[in-house]
Design a protein around this motif. Structure first.
Motif, PDB file in Angstrom:
ATOM      1  N   ASN A   1      21.051 -19.482  20.983  1.00  0.00           N
ATOM      2  CA  ASN A   1      22.217 -18.180  21.485  1.00  0.00           C
ATOM      3  C   ASN A   1      22.446 -18.310  23.235  1.00  0.00           C
ATOM      4  N   THR A   2      22.753 -19.294  23.364  1.00  0.00           N
ATOM      5  CA  THR A   2      22.877 -19.598  24.794  1.00  0.00           C
ATOM      6  C   THR A   2      24.618 -19.295  24.279  1.00  0.00           C
ATOM      7  N   ARG A   3      25.244 -18.717  25.229  1.00  0.00           N
ATOM      8  CA  ARG A   3      26.982 -18.280  25.013  1.00  0.00           C
ATOM      9  C   ARG A   3      27.487 -18.739  26.348  1.00  0.00           C
ATOM     10  N   ALA A   4      29.075 -18.615  26.309  1.00  0.00           N
ATOM     11  CA  ALA A   4      29.708 -18.940  27.924  1.00  0.00           C
ATOM     12  C   ALA A   4      30.668 -18.163  28.161  1.00  0.00           C
ATOM     13  N   LEU A   5      30.758 -16.842  28.129  1.00  0.00           N
ATOM     14  CA  LEU A   5      31.752 -15.212  28.946  1.00  0.00           C
ATOM     15  C   LEU A   5      31.964 -16.435  29.022  1.00  0.00           C
ATOM     16  N   VAL A   6      33.673 -16.353  28.717  1.00  0.00           N
ATOM     17  CA  VAL A   6      34.826 -16.814  30.083  1.00  0.00           C
ATOM     18  C   VAL A   6      35.829 -15.017  30.242  1.00  0.00           C
ATOM     19  N   LEU A   7      35.674 -15.557  31.495  1.00  0.00           N
ATOM     20  CA  LEU A   7      36.204 -13.878  32.444  1.00  0.00           C
ATOM     21  C   LEU A   7      37.266 -14.597  32.700  1.00  0.00           C
ATOM     22  N   ASP A   8      38.064 -13.444  32.884  1.00  0.00           N
ATOM     23  CA  ASP A   8      39.118 -13.242  34.101  1.00  0.00           C
ATOM     24  C   ASP A   8      39.197 -12.294  35.019  1.00  0.00           C
ATOM     25  N   VAL A   9      38.472 -12.798  36.823  1.00  0.00           N
ATOM     26  CA  VAL A   9      38.169 -11.956  37.385  1.00  0.00           C
ATOM     27  C   VAL A   9      39.391 -11.575  38.351  1.00  0.00           C
ATOM     28  N   PRO A  10      39.385  -9.928  38.427  1.00  0.00           N
ATOM     29  CA  PRO A  10      40.662 -10.127  39.496  1.00  0.00           C
ATOM     30  C   PRO A  10      39.676 -10.559  40.948  1.00  0.00           C
ATOM     31  N   ILE A  11      40.584 -11.225  41.892  1.00  0.00           N
ATOM     32  CA  ILE A  11      39.348 -11.200  43.102  1.00  0.00           C
ATOM     33  C   ILE A  11      40.430 -10.913  44.538  1.00  0.00           C
ATOM     34  N   ASP A  12      40.587 -10.202  44.883  1.00  0.00           N
ATOM     35  CA  ASP A  12      41.680 -10.150  46.166  1.00  0.00           C
ATOM     36  C   ASP A  12      43.562 -11.104  46.138  1.00  0.00           C
ATOM     37  N   GLY A  13      43.099 -10.355  44.748  1.00  0.00           N
ATOM     38  CA  GLY A  13      44.976 -10.353  44.290  1.00  0.00           C
ATOM     39  C   GLY A  13      45.167 -11.490  44.043  1.00  0.00           C
ATOM     40  N   LYS A  14      43.882 -11.897  43.357  1.00  0.00           N
ATOM     41  CA  LYS A  14      44.297 -13.086  42.703  1.00  0.00           C
ATOM     42  C   LYS A  14      43.560 -13.198  40.960  1.00  0.00           C
ATOM     43  N   ILE A  15      43.568 -14.118  40.030  1.00  0.00           N
ATOM     44  CA  ILE A  15      42.615 -14.025  38.894  1.00  0.00           C
ATOM     45  C   ILE A  15      42.355 -15.432  38.880  1.00  0.00           C
ATOM     46  N   LEU A  16      40.684 -14.911  39.125  1.00  0.00           N
ATOM     47  CA  LEU A  16      39.498 -16.239  38.868  1.00  0.00           C
ATOM     48  C   LEU A  16      39.177 -16.372  36.923  1.00  0.00           C
ATOM     49  N   THR A  17      39.780 -17.742  36.787  1.00  0.00           N
ATOM     50  CA  THR A  17      39.044 -17.594  35.626  1.00  0.00           C
ATOM     51  C   THR A  17      37.325 -18.271  35.331  1.00  0.00           C
ATOM     52  N   LEU A  18      36.546 -18.224  35.017  1.00  0.00           N
ATOM     53  CA  LEU A  18      35.606 -18.703  35.094  1.00  0.00           C
ATOM     54  C   LEU A  18      35.405 -18.675  33.917  1.00  0.00           C
ATOM     55  N   GLY A  19      33.725 -19.233  33.929  1.00  0.00           N
ATOM     56  CA  GLY A  19      32.388 -19.074  32.895  1.00  0.00           C
ATOM     57  C   GLY A  19      31.091 -18.592  32.988  1.00  0.00           C
ATOM     58  N   LEU A  20      30.683 -17.722  32.585  1.00  0.00           N
ATOM     59  CA  LEU A  20      29.450 -17.246  32.542  1.00  0.00           C
ATOM     60  C   LEU A  20      28.780 -17.824  32.158  1.00  0.00           C
ATOM     61  N   VAL A  21      27.312 -18.304  32.181  1.00  0.00           N
ATOM     62  CA  VAL A  21      26.136 -18.451  31.389  1.00  0.00           C
ATOM     63  C   VAL A  21      25.151 -17.404  31.154  1.00  0.00           C
ATOM     64  N   ALA A  22      24.970 -17.198  29.541  1.00  0.00           N
ATOM     65  CA  ALA A  22      24.218 -15.954  29.382  1.00  0.00           C
ATOM     66  C   ALA A  22      23.182 -16.341  28.075  1.00  0.00           C
ATOM     67  N   ASP A  23      21.718 -16.562  28.353  1.00  0.00           N
ATOM     68  CA  ASP A  23      20.928 -16.146  27.358  1.00  0.00           C
ATOM     69  C   ASP A  23      21.518 -16.045  25.635  1.00  0.00           C
ATOM     70  N   ARG A  24      22.052 -14.662  26.279  1.00  0.00           N
ATOM     71  CA  ARG A  24      22.621 -13.485  24.941  1.00  0.00           C
ATOM     72  C   ARG A  24      23.167 -13.013  24.374  1.00  0.00           C
ATOM     73  N   VAL A  25      24.535 -12.778  23.733  1.00  0.00           N
ATOM     74  CA  VAL A  25      25.768 -11.990  23.919  1.00  0.00           C
ATOM     75  C   VAL A  25      25.514 -10.863  23.096  1.00  0.00           C
ATOM     76  N   TYR A  26      24.992  -9.986  23.018  1.00  0.00           N
ATOM     77  CA  TYR A  26      24.834  -8.741  22.147  1.00  0.00           C
ATOM     78  C   TYR A  26      25.951  -7.893  21.524  1.00  0.00           C
ATOM     79  N   GLU A  27      26.820  -7.029  22.385  1.00  0.00           N
ATOM     80  CA  GLU A  27      27.806  -6.661  21.624  1.00  0.00           C
ATOM     81  C   GLU A  27      29.294  -6.163  22.750  1.00  0.00           C
ATOM     82  N   VAL A  28      29.925  -5.748  22.009  1.00  0.00           N
ATOM     83  CA  VAL A  28      30.566  -4.415  22.778  1.00  0.00           C
ATOM     84  C   VAL A  28      30.254  -3.259  23.219  1.00  0.00           C
ATOM     85  N   VAL A  29      29.902  -2.628  23.851  1.00  0.00           N
ATOM     86  CA  VAL A  29      29.096  -1.052  23.855  1.00  0.00           C
ATOM     87  C   VAL A  29      30.109  -0.500  24.938  1.00  0.00           C
TER      88      VAL A  29
END
Length: 164
Positions: free
Chosen positions: A76-104
């Protein structure tokens, strides 16, 4: 302009028995978890780099970053690939989660402020909490999750991977 009853969309995921959420607007994609290329001398929560469609993306074990135990990889382990705006820049990173559920959707008037006590992780990283199905969903403030030096380190890792 949004009113108090307007909604925002979030991707929900779990770490241990806790449910977290991030805004859907920062989620690029959700992938099966794969081992990352380890970066020497990085912090323990930085698992390394992962190739995501030709881009080297730093992968973070959010459990370790929040002071929890290390993620144990399961089917069930997943990686969420995120584009995070920080200090006027976009940081792309992968966040490991035990399980991803849904969009709510969460109504903005349902989101409570971050609690000051009673949680296992520092509340600086919480932008709010929502009561859902008799439990709490913690909304992570991704921009406040990392210090400026950590952001610079991950940005450097990202650039190094792009030139490799």
């Amino acid at each position: 302009m949004t009113g108090p009853s307007s909604e925002s969309q979030y991707v929900t995921f779990s770490l241990d028995n806790e449910v977290f959420a991030v805004p859907v607007s920062v989620v690029r994609e959700i992938l099966d978890h794969e081992d990352a290329f380890r970066i020497p001398h990085g912090p323990d929560y930085l698992l390394g780099l992962r190739d995501v469609r030709g881009q080297g993306v730093p992968v973070i074990d959010l459990r370790l970053r929040l002071g929890m135990t290390k993620t144990q990889k399961t089917h069930n382990t997943r990686a969420l690939v995120l584009d995070v705006p920080i200090d006027g820049k976009i940081l792309t990173l992968g966040l490991v989660a035990d399980r991803v559920y849904e969009v709510v959707p969460f109504r903005n008037d349902e989101i409570e402020g971050a609690p000051d006590i009673g949680v296992r992780w520092p509340s600086d990283y919480i932008s709010g909490v929502v009561r859902r199905n008799g439990a709490f969903v913690v909304i992570v403030d991704l921009a406040r999750l990392f210090s400026s030096s950590e952001v610079a380190m991950m940005g450097t890792a990202n650039r190094l991977a792009a030139t490799a």
